[in-house]
Design a protein around this motif. Structure first.
Motif, mmCIF file in Angstrom:
data_model
loop_
_atom_site.group_PDB
_atom_site.id
_atom_site.type_symbol
_atom_site.label_atom_id
_atom_site.label_comp_id
_atom_site.label_asym_id
_atom_site.label_seq_id
_atom_site.Cartn_x
_atom_site.Cartn_y
_atom_site.Cartn_z
ATOM 1 N N SER A 197 0.842 -1.199 0.000
ATOM 2 C CA SER A 197 0.000 0.000 0.000
ATOM 3 C C SER A 197 0.870 1.240 0.000
ATOM 4 N N ASP A 201 -3.588 3.299 -1.342
ATOM 5 C CA ASP A 201 -4.084 2.417 -2.394
ATOM 6 C C ASP A 201 -3.242 1.154 -2.418
ATOM 7 N N ASN A 242 -9.476 -0.608 -4.805
ATOM 8 C CA ASN A 242 -9.113 0.695 -4.244
ATOM 9 C C ASN A 242 -10.289 1.657 -4.285
ATOM 10 N N ASP A 291 -8.656 4.552 2.650
ATOM 11 C CA ASP A 291 -7.438 3.748 2.811
ATOM 12 C C ASP A 291 -7.742 2.290 2.500
ATOM 13 N N ASP A 292 -6.966 1.702 1.601
ATOM 14 C CA ASP A 292 -7.104 0.296 1.223
ATOM 15 C C ASP A 292 -5.741 -0.360 1.395
ATOM 16 N N SER A 329 -10.081 -2.037 4.486
ATOM 17 C CA SER A 329 -10.447 -0.720 3.969
ATOM 18 C C SER A 329 -11.318 0.010 4.983
ATOM 19 N N ARG A 386 -13.357 2.407 3.769
ATOM 20 C CA ARG A 386 -14.235 3.069 2.809
ATOM 21 C C ARG A 386 -15.645 3.246 3.368
ATOM 22 N N ASP A 403 -12.091 0.575 10.289
ATOM 23 C CA ASP A 403 -11.524 -0.303 9.261
ATOM 24 C C ASP A 403 -12.321 -1.607 9.229
#
Length: 677
Positions: free
Chosen positions: A346, A357, A378, A382-383, A398, A400, A407
């Motif tokens: 990452s 990513d 991605n 944050d991945d 992730s 997301r 997370d």
């Protein structure tokens, strides 16, 4: 008297709040500097409510969010700092980063364009240019054809953080802040522990989730980011961030072993830097290389990816930076090496969609290419923390939008029809062939794998049976260098060109092809003469011909590879012409050869030229009946060298210098592992 008293009292009343505010900001800065970001945020928030130092308070809140990996939340505070006239150019730089993290790509690009045009701070300017280039590459990343399908692993995720999944012996291990009632002052969330759950692929038994023992998990310390040896009995993990040390540089790598049904007392690895952040470890498949992320001194930027090697005594060492192909001025972390030798990691500085990513680095034809895995792996968030359960299935982490909480752990399937791969390996042995005796296998020999440019790719130490193993790649030329104390260091060429397995012949998802080779070493025996083959001179002359130069170049390599030896280079003739003429001719020839070697960069003090003429024949010049013996005379017209002495100190000094030069090493010198798949 009364008037003076009232004036003093009024001054005290006016100054007291200012003094209190200054003390409050000083305390907030202290908490910020200690890495207690969430505590500092609360204190700066109170300062904002009171209208105290709006620019600085907004900036420090934004920085606290950024430094605790919550840059999305930093957006309004960077804007507040800028709107209130802060002069620090980092505010504008990270404001653009925060815009990107919130998917506001066009706005981020505009901010960076202005910063590139006006920035005075060189470091800010460099980062702004890099990020602007990255944003301009977004279109190609978004348009990339993706075969990935992702799914939130809801069965395991909670409102707390779950990340860094890794499969081991039927169980999924992961890091989580669930179940810990102790609060970590950097984020205001619970400390993290390591958990495990039985699983079959992505099907987990949620009734059996459990934390590891108290020997591994500590209530007031963040524990997490684990990796396992292939047999699952050695675990390395990150432990730290207790808040008791100054700053946040107290994360270190620990090792524990599974013995008699339990994990042993963890011990900090010697390669861990106590003054740096060391985390996200990952074993190579053979367990002899450890990859990890660190912000130790001497890196390329924020956090870099490093590798360490396990020596023959089971000790970790030889720590090397992966170089600027992988590492940038930003942050690279969460390395993972798959069965096919590809490195997943990452980064927030390679061209990407958001904060961290996921990328893959792959070696082809001697060059390393970096690819963004694209959407949906991605996102603008944050991945990170990818792990392959099989060639086409795996897990990653992730934060997301749309997740269960902080997370989350996600699963993915890669439906790429071209996933079939071939792993190429080179196995060999280092041997010594005594005269008229059985071949001997040489253990504890050092073998280096070099590319066609002479750059180090990988190195190994031979086993008790003299064996070594390297990963190699199709379509490349290599040089193997074998060395052992009291033996000549020797080079052997090897190529995979023309040896690839055609893709149409592949029947399995993963195919392994192994090549074999042998590295013969000769013992260094003082005063033993060694004939240099094919050193020819024109009749009666001493000039170095082109064909002789080729052979002398080999001797140059021997002297380079064996820096401790000093030699005598001798020239010999047959018995044609008189003895004095032959001696002088051979001396000129020996001196010409030495001069050639010195011109190639070898210290002249390591060389002695000696012409023996016809005095030391190794075959008869004539037959017993007195007739000419052409074969014998040809053998006598020879060039030899013999070792006069070996300077062990010189060899050690040169090895130490090589190690220093290898400290900063490119990715292709680290990626290749002795894969035991």
């Amino acid at each position: 008297m009364t008037k003076r008293y009232l004036t003093l009292l009024l001054t005290i009343l006016i100054m007291s709040p200012l003094v209190a505010q200054k003390k409050s900001l000083k305390k907030a800065r202290k908490k910020h500097d200690r890495g207690e970001y969430q505590v500092a945020i609360a204190m700066y928030e109170r300062a904002l409510e009171k209208g105290v130092n709006q620019a600085e308070s907004n900036f420090q809140i934004a920085e606290a969010y950024r430094l605790s990996n919550r840059v999305q939340l930093a957006l309004p505070y960077y804007k507040g700092a800028i709107d209130n006239g802060i002069s620090n150019e980092n505010a504008k730089l990270y404001y653009a980063f925060a815009l990107k993290a919130n998917s506001q790509y066009e706005e981020a690009e505009k901010e960076l364009e202005q910063l590139v045009a006006n920035a005075e701070d060189e470091q800010v300017l460099e980062k702004a240019r890099l990020e602007l280039d990255n944003l301009r590459n977004l279109k190609s990343i978004k348009e990339k054809n993706s075969y990935y399908r992702v799914r939130n692993l809801k069965a395991i995720n909670s409102a707390e953080a779950e990340y860094s999944p890794i499969y081991n012996n039927g169980e999924l291990y992961f890091t989580s802040s669930r179940g810990n009632d102790k609060i970590y002052k950097a984020t205001g969330t619970s400390f993290t522990d390591i958990y495990k759950v039985p699983t079959k692929g992505a099907i987990v038994d949620t009734t059996a989730i459990e934390g590891l023992s108290n020997l591994v998990n500590s209530p007031k310390i963040n524990d997490g980011c684990v990796t396992f040896s292939r047999d699952g009995r050695t675990m390395i993990f990150a432990k730290g961030n207790s808040g008791r040390k100054r700053g946040t540089f107290d994360v270190n790598l620990y090792i524990t072993r599974y013995r008699r049904g339990a994990w042993s007392e963890p011990q900090m690895l010697s390669i861990s830097d106590p003054n740096a952040w060391d985390s996200s470890p990952a074993f190579s498949r053979d367990g002899r290389t450890l990859y990890f992320a660190s912000n130790r001194k001497g890196g390329k930027g924020g956090t870099d990816i490093y590798s360490a090697k396990l020596d023959g005594r089971g000790r970790w060492g030889n720590v090397r930076n992966m170089g600027n192909v992988i590492n940038t001025t930003g942050n690279e972390m969460f390395p993972y090496v798959a069965d096919d030798g590809k490195l997943y990691f990452s980064s927030d500085a390679h061209p990407g969609l958001g904060g961290l990513d996921l990328f893959v680095a792959e070696r082809k034809s001697g060059k390393i290419g970096i690819q963004n895995l694209g959407s949906p792996i991605n996102s603008s968030a944050d991945d990170f923390g990818l792990f392959l359960y099989s060639q086409e299935k795996g897990f990653f982490s992730s934060n997301r939008a749309g997740g269960q909480g902080d997370d989350d752990i996600y699963t993915f399937i890669n439906n790429d029809p071209n996933l079939k791969i071939v792993n190429y390996f080179l196995e060999g042995t280092v041997v010594y062939q005594p005269e008229d005796a059985k071949e001997e296998l040489l253990d504890n020999s050092r073998v280096q794998l070099l590319d066609s440019q002479g750059e180090l790719i990988e190195e190994a130490v031979t086993s008790k049976t003299g064996k070594f193993r390297f990963r190699v790649y199709e379509g490349e030329n290599y040089v193997l260098v074998g060395e052992k104390d009291d033996y000549f260091t020797t080079r052997v060429d090897f190529t995979t060109i023309g040896k690839s397995v055609p893709k149409e012949q592949l029947t399995q998802m993963v195919t392994n092809k192994t090549f074999t080779t042998k590295i013969p070493l000769d013992q260094i025996i003082i005063e033993k003469s060694i004939v240099l083959e094919n050193i020819f001179y024109d009749f009666g002359k001493h000039d170095i011909r082109d064909d002789a130069a080729v052979e002398l170049d080999k001797l140059v390599n021997i002297l380079i590879d064996n820096p401790g030896i000093s030699i005598e280079l001798s020239s010999h003739t047959d018995s044609v012409d008189d003895e004095e003429y032959n001696r002088k001719l051979s001396q000129r020839r020996a001196e010409a050869a030495v001069n050639y070697i010195v011109a190639a960069g070898i210290d002249k003090n390591r060389l002695v030229a000696k012409g023996y003429g016809e005095a030391q024949p190794i075959a008869p010049n004539t037959n017993p009946d007195g007739s000419d013996n052409p074969e014998g005379r040809q053998k006598n017209r020879r060039t030899e060298f013999k070792v006069l002495k070996v300077d062990k100190v010189k060899e050690q000094e040169d090895q130490q210098q090589d190690d220093l030069e290898d400290d900063e090493i490119d990715f292709d010198e680290n990626l290749d592992d002795n894969n035991d798949n």
